[in-house]
Design a protein around this motif. Sequence first.
Motif, PDB file in Angstrom:
ATOM      1  N   TYR A 210      54.862 -25.572 -67.083  1.00 55.48           N
ATOM      2  CA  TYR A 210      53.636 -24.858 -67.457  1.00 55.48           C
ATOM      3  C   TYR A 210      52.455 -25.174 -66.538  1.00 55.48           C
ATOM      4  O   TYR A 210      51.395 -24.584 -66.686  1.00 55.48           O
TER       5      TYR A 210
ATOM      6  N   VAL B 167      53.528 -21.859 -64.490  1.00 56.64           N
ATOM      7  CA  VAL B 167      53.755 -20.588 -65.177  1.00 56.64           C
ATOM      8  C   VAL B 167      52.779 -20.467 -66.343  1.00 56.64           C
ATOM      9  O   VAL B 167      52.610 -21.414 -67.111  1.00 56.64           O
ATOM     10  N   GLN B 168      52.170 -19.301 -66.462  1.00 54.85           N
ATOM     11  CA  GLN B 168      51.246 -19.068 -67.577  1.00 54.85           C
ATOM     12  C   GLN B 168      52.042 -18.941 -68.872  1.00 54.85           C
ATOM     13  O   GLN B 168      53.043 -18.211 -68.934  1.00 54.85           O
TER      14      GLN B 168
ATOM     15  N   ARG C 142      51.449 -17.392 -71.540  1.00 46.67           N
ATOM     16  CA  ARG C 142      51.484 -16.049 -72.129  1.00 46.67           C
ATOM     17  C   ARG C 142      52.557 -15.169 -71.501  1.00 46.67           C
ATOM     18  O   ARG C 142      52.888 -14.126 -72.016  1.00 46.67           O
ATOM     19  N   ARG C 143      53.113 -15.602 -70.389  1.00 46.58           N
ATOM     20  CA  ARG C 143      54.178 -14.843 -69.718  1.00 46.58           C
ATOM     21  C   ARG C 143      55.575 -15.302 -70.152  1.00 46.58           C
ATOM     22  O   ARG C 143      56.569 -14.862 -69.583  1.00 46.58           O
ATOM     23  N   THR C 144      55.621 -16.207 -71.125  1.00 44.50           N
ATOM     24  CA  THR C 144      56.910 -16.767 -71.550  1.00 44.50           C
ATOM     25  C   THR C 144      57.047 -16.687 -73.065  1.00 44.50           C
ATOM     26  O   THR C 144      56.086 -16.429 -73.785  1.00 44.50           O
ATOM     27  N   ASN C 145      58.253 -16.960 -73.518  1.00 47.82           N
ATOM     28  CA  ASN C 145      58.508 -17.213 -74.929  1.00 47.82           C
ATOM     29  C   ASN C 145      58.546 -18.727 -75.052  1.00 47.82           C
ATOM     30  O   ASN C 145      59.553 -19.364 -74.705  1.00 47.82           O
TER      31      ASN C 145
ATOM     32  N   THR D 224      66.574 -18.538 -68.850  1.00 47.51           N
ATOM     33  CA  THR D 224      65.394 -19.401 -68.879  1.00 47.51           C
ATOM     34  C   THR D 224      65.693 -20.731 -68.195  1.00 47.51           C
ATOM     35  O   THR D 224      64.835 -21.293 -67.521  1.00 47.51           O
TER      36      THR D 224
ATOM     37  N   GLU E 191      61.414 -23.008 -60.927  1.00 48.99           N
ATOM     38  CA  GLU E 191      59.998 -23.408 -60.903  1.00 48.99           C
ATOM     39  C   GLU E 191      59.834 -24.892 -60.578  1.00 48.99           C
ATOM     40  O   GLU E 191      58.833 -25.290 -60.007  1.00 48.99           O
TER      41      GLU E 191
END
Length: 170
Positions: free
Chosen positions: A32, A35-36, A38-41, A88, A95
């Motif tokens: 995180y 990666v934002q 809000r772009r993930t579950n 995922t 990432e």
Amino acid sequence: YNFRGHLTKLAKRMALRQQCLATAQVYMRRYYLRVQIRRTNPYLVVATALYLACKTEESPQHIRLVLGEARQIWGDLIPGDVSALGETEFAIIAELNSQLIVHHPYRSLTELHALLGLSLDDMSLAWNVVNDSFLTDLPLVMPPHLIALTAVLLALVMPKGASAASAASA
């Protein structure tokens, strides 16, 4: 977002070792950072980070078991298909640039315990301090031996009150 709470809840349901949980916490923080949320579950990322951490820490869990336990906790917030967890997993690995080895303070803490002859109470308190360090960014910025050494120092200087050891020596 309460990653630790969700990770801990899933790890307890699966009776996982503390080191798997700590590795998953590091993975989540590192993921995180790039990666934002809000772009993930995030529930899927929690389950996947724990699944990946178990593999890395040589305590592998079957993908269906992890997915089933996560669905028991979070229901429809987790997809029922194992392919989502697999996708995922690859996203997290990508990432993190495939840098999955996490050096934990636990080994240094165990060595300090043997070297210094710490009491069980002091060792337990130091272990708890190390566990709590994963609530912060400390494992991302400090070497594990310094975290362990600081945990021992804190355990030795923290007031203990009336302990079982002092009652036994009286």
